[in-house]
Design a protein around this motif. Structure first.
Motif, PDB file in Angstrom:
ATOM      1  N   THR A   1       0.805  -1.210   0.000  1.00 48.20           N
ATOM      2  CA  THR A   1       0.000   0.000   0.000  1.00 48.20           C
ATOM      3  C   THR A   1       0.848   1.274   0.000  1.00 48.20           C
ATOM      4  O   THR A   1       0.380   2.308   0.423  1.00 48.20           O
ATOM      5  CB  THR A   1      -0.920   0.001   1.230  1.00 48.20           C
ATOM      6  N   ASP A   2       2.092   1.219  -0.474  1.00 46.47           N
ATOM      7  CA  ASP A   2       2.894   2.441  -0.517  1.00 46.47           C
ATOM      8  C   ASP A   2       2.309   3.410  -1.551  1.00 46.47           C
ATOM      9  O   ASP A   2       1.372   3.091  -2.256  1.00 46.47           O
ATOM     10  CB  ASP A   2       4.370   2.135  -0.776  1.00 46.47           C
ATOM     11  N   ASP A   3       2.867   4.603  -1.623  1.00 51.03           N
ATOM     12  CA  ASP A   3       2.303   5.655  -2.462  1.00 51.03           C
ATOM     13  C   ASP A   3       2.850   5.683  -3.888  1.00 51.03           C
ATOM     14  O   ASP A   3       2.701   6.680  -4.572  1.00 51.03           O
ATOM     15  CB  ASP A   3       2.549   7.014  -1.806  1.00 51.03           C
ATOM     16  N   VAL A   4       3.469   4.613  -4.331  1.00 52.60           N
ATOM     17  CA  VAL A   4       4.027   4.555  -5.678  1.00 52.60           C
ATOM     18  C   VAL A   4       2.922   4.162  -6.662  1.00 52.60           C
ATOM     19  O   VAL A   4       2.084   3.319  -6.367  1.00 52.60           O
ATOM     20  CB  VAL A   4       5.182   3.527  -5.726  1.00 52.60           C
TER      21      VAL A   4
ATOM     22  N   TYR B   1      -1.764 -13.353 -13.431  1.00 52.65           N
ATOM     23  CA  TYR B   1      -2.535 -12.557 -14.385  1.00 52.65           C
ATOM     24  C   TYR B   1      -3.184 -11.383 -13.663  1.00 52.65           C
ATOM     25  O   TYR B   1      -3.631 -11.508 -12.527  1.00 52.65           O
ATOM     26  CB  TYR B   1      -3.648 -13.393 -15.016  1.00 52.65           C
ATOM     27  N   GLY B   2      -3.222 -10.226 -14.329  1.00 45.86           N
ATOM     28  CA  GLY B   2      -3.920  -9.066 -13.787  1.00 45.86           C
ATOM     29  C   GLY B   2      -3.179  -8.287 -12.723  1.00 45.86           C
ATOM     30  O   GLY B   2      -3.728  -7.359 -12.139  1.00 45.86           O
ATOM     31  N   MET B   3      -1.927  -8.600 -12.472  1.00 48.65           N
ATOM     32  CA  MET B   3      -1.148  -7.926 -11.436  1.00 48.65           C
ATOM     33  C   MET B   3      -0.793  -6.508 -11.858  1.00 48.65           C
ATOM     34  O   MET B   3      -0.572  -6.225 -13.036  1.00 48.65           O
ATOM     35  CB  MET B   3       0.141  -8.724 -11.194  1.00 48.65           C
ATOM     36  N   LYS B   4      -0.752  -5.604 -10.896  1.00 48.66           N
ATOM     37  CA  LYS B   4      -0.212  -4.256 -11.100  1.00 48.66           C
ATOM     38  C   LYS B   4       1.053  -4.165 -10.266  1.00 48.66           C
ATOM     39  O   LYS B   4       1.099  -4.679  -9.148  1.00 48.66           O
ATOM     40  CB  LYS B   4      -1.216  -3.192 -10.659  1.00 48.66           C
ATOM     41  N   VAL B   5       2.069  -3.509 -10.821  1.00 47.36           N
ATOM     42  CA  VAL B   5       3.355  -3.420 -10.131  1.00 47.36           C
ATOM     43  C   VAL B   5       3.795  -1.970  -9.976  1.00 47.36           C
ATOM     44  O   VAL B   5       3.512  -1.130 -10.831  1.00 47.36           O
ATOM     45  CB  VAL B   5       4.459  -4.210 -10.876  1.00 47.36           C
ATOM     46  N   PRO B   6       4.512  -1.680  -8.890  1.00 51.95           N
ATOM     47  CA  PRO B   6       5.141  -0.365  -8.768  1.00 51.95           C
ATOM     48  C   PRO B   6       6.394  -0.349  -9.635  1.00 51.95           C
ATOM     49  O   PRO B   6       6.973  -1.403  -9.904  1.00 51.95           O
ATOM     50  CB  PRO B   6       5.510  -0.303  -7.283  1.00 51.95           C
ATOM     51  N   VAL B   7       6.788   0.825 -10.095  1.00 53.27           N
ATOM     52  CA  VAL B   7       8.059   0.964 -10.807  1.00 53.27           C
ATOM     53  C   VAL B   7       8.870   2.002 -10.042  1.00 53.27           C
ATOM     54  O   VAL B   7       8.613   3.197 -10.134  1.00 53.27           O
ATOM     55  CB  VAL B   7       7.865   1.379 -12.277  1.00 53.27           C
ATOM     56  N   TYR B   8       9.829   1.515  -9.250  1.00 56.74           N
ATOM     57  CA  TYR B   8      10.625   2.410  -8.395  1.00 56.74           C
ATOM     58  C   TYR B   8      11.726   3.107  -9.168  1.00 56.74           C
ATOM     59  O   TYR B   8      12.044   4.261  -8.923  1.00 56.74           O
ATOM     60  CB  TYR B   8      11.211   1.626  -7.221  1.00 56.74           C
ATOM     61  N   CYS B   9      12.334   2.372 -10.100  1.00 57.52           N
ATOM     62  CA  CYS B   9      13.357   2.946 -10.973  1.00 57.52           C
ATOM     63  C   CYS B   9      13.472   2.027 -12.182  1.00 57.52           C
ATOM     64  O   CYS B   9      12.865   0.954 -12.208  1.00 57.52           O
ATOM     65  CB  CYS B   9      14.693   3.099 -10.244  1.00 57.52           C
ATOM     66  N   GLN B  10      14.223   2.457 -13.179  1.00 54.42           N
ATOM     67  CA  GLN B  10      14.378   1.671 -14.395  1.00 54.42           C
ATOM     68  C   GLN B  10      15.837   1.680 -14.813  1.00 54.42           C
ATOM     69  O   GLN B  10      16.572   2.607 -14.505  1.00 54.42           O
ATOM     70  CB  GLN B  10      13.516   2.259 -15.513  1.00 54.42           C
ATOM     71  N   LYS B  11      16.245   0.616 -15.526  1.00 58.45           N
ATOM     72  CA  LYS B  11      17.619   0.566 -16.022  1.00 58.45           C
ATOM     73  C   LYS B  11      17.672  -0.209 -17.324  1.00 58.45           C
ATOM     74  O   LYS B  11      16.830  -1.062 -17.576  1.00 58.45           O
ATOM     75  CB  LYS B  11      18.556  -0.018 -14.976  1.00 58.45           C
ATOM     76  N   PRO B  12      18.671   0.113 -18.140  1.00 59.14           N
ATOM     77  CA  PRO B  12      18.834  -0.639 -19.384  1.00 59.14           C
ATOM     78  C   PRO B  12      19.401  -2.027 -19.089  1.00 59.14           C
ATOM     79  O   PRO B  12      20.107  -2.232 -18.101  1.00 59.14           O
ATOM     80  CB  PRO B  12      19.828   0.207 -20.181  1.00 59.14           C
ATOM     81  N   GLY B  13      19.060  -2.962 -19.954  1.00 59.37           N
ATOM     82  CA  GLY B  13      19.552  -4.330 -19.827  1.00 59.37           C
ATOM     83  C   GLY B  13      19.386  -5.044 -21.149  1.00 59.37           C
ATOM     84  O   GLY B  13      19.501  -4.431 -22.216  1.00 59.37           O
ATOM     85  N   GLU B  14      19.056  -6.314 -21.071  1.00 57.96           N
ATOM     86  CA  GLU B  14      18.862  -7.121 -22.270  1.00 57.96           C
ATOM     87  C   GLU B  14      17.664  -6.606 -23.081  1.00 57.96           C
ATOM     88  O   GLU B  14      16.626  -6.275 -22.523  1.00 57.96           O
ATOM     89  CB  GLU B  14      18.616  -8.571 -21.864  1.00 57.96           C
ATOM     90  N   ARG B  15      17.825  -6.575 -24.389  1.00 59.83           N
ATOM     91  CA  ARG B  15      16.734  -6.168 -25.280  1.00 59.83           C
ATOM     92  C   ARG B  15      15.804  -7.365 -25.470  1.00 59.83           C
ATOM     93  O   ARG B  15      16.247  -8.448 -25.840  1.00 59.83           O
ATOM     94  CB  ARG B  15      17.296  -5.712 -26.628  1.00 59.83           C
ATOM     95  N   VAL B  16      14.523  -7.165 -25.172  1.00 60.01           N
ATOM     96  CA  VAL B  16      13.526  -8.225 -25.321  1.00 60.01           C
ATOM     97  C   VAL B  16      12.301  -7.672 -26.044  1.00 60.01           C
ATOM     98  O   VAL B  16      12.091  -6.463 -26.111  1.00 60.01           O
ATOM     99  CB  VAL B  16      13.109  -8.825 -23.955  1.00 60.01           C
ATOM    100  N   THR B  17      11.497  -8.589 -26.573  1.00 56.35           N
ATOM    101  CA  THR B  17      10.261  -8.230 -27.257  1.00 56.35           C
ATOM    102  C   THR B  17       9.085  -8.782 -26.471  1.00 56.35           C
ATOM    103  O   THR B  17       9.121  -9.918 -25.997  1.00 56.35           O
ATOM    104  CB  THR B  17      10.255  -8.800 -28.693  1.00 56.35           C
ATOM    105  N   GLY B  18       8.058  -7.958 -26.321  1.00 56.85           N
ATOM    106  CA  GLY B  18       6.855  -8.360 -25.602  1.00 56.85           C
ATOM    107  C   GLY B  18       5.643  -7.697 -26.213  1.00 56.85           C
ATOM    108  O   GLY B  18       5.725  -7.115 -27.303  1.00 56.85           O
TER     109      GLY B  18
END
Length: 108
Positions: free
Chosen positions: A24-27, A56-73
């Motif tokens: 329940t954090d504010d992110v 299925y149906g999960m929501k996630v917080p995104v605290y930070c982001q970083k480059p890594g392996e290139r993937v397709t989705g």
């Protein structure tokens, strides 16, 4: 003698981990692409170990982001990975952030 009746099929830890991710954090939380169960990894690439698989149906917080392996989705091809918990990453191409770029600070 009282008997403990809430025995599961060995998924207690995973269920608790998912509950912690859904805290329940504010992110702001972003939905995982519909119809996908996404692996959460220890780093920004498929060569990193799987910590858990999101339901299925999960929501996630995104605290930070970083480059890594290139993937397709379902949301394209990218090398951007989202930090959803301490030391835990999912490929951004499975998260509906509404952007092809950074929506959170860059991870250190």
């Amino acid at each position: 003698m009282e008997e403990h009746t809430d025995i599961t099929t060995g998924t207690t830890d995973a269920a608790e981990d998912v509950a912690a991710l859904a805290g329940t954090d504010d992110v702001t939380r972003y939905p995982i692409a519909p119809g996908y169960r996404v692996n959460v990894r220890t780093g920004p690439g498929t060569q990193y170990g799987i910590v858990r698989t999101l339901p299925y149906g999960m929501k996630v917080p995104v605290y930070c982001q970083k480059p890594g392996e290139r993937v397709t989705g379902p949301y394209g091809t990218s090398n951007l990975w989202d930090n959803v918990a301490n030391g835990q990453f999912v490929a951004d191409v499975y998260v509906h952030t509404g952007s092809d770029g950074y929506i959170a600070p860059r991870c250190d």
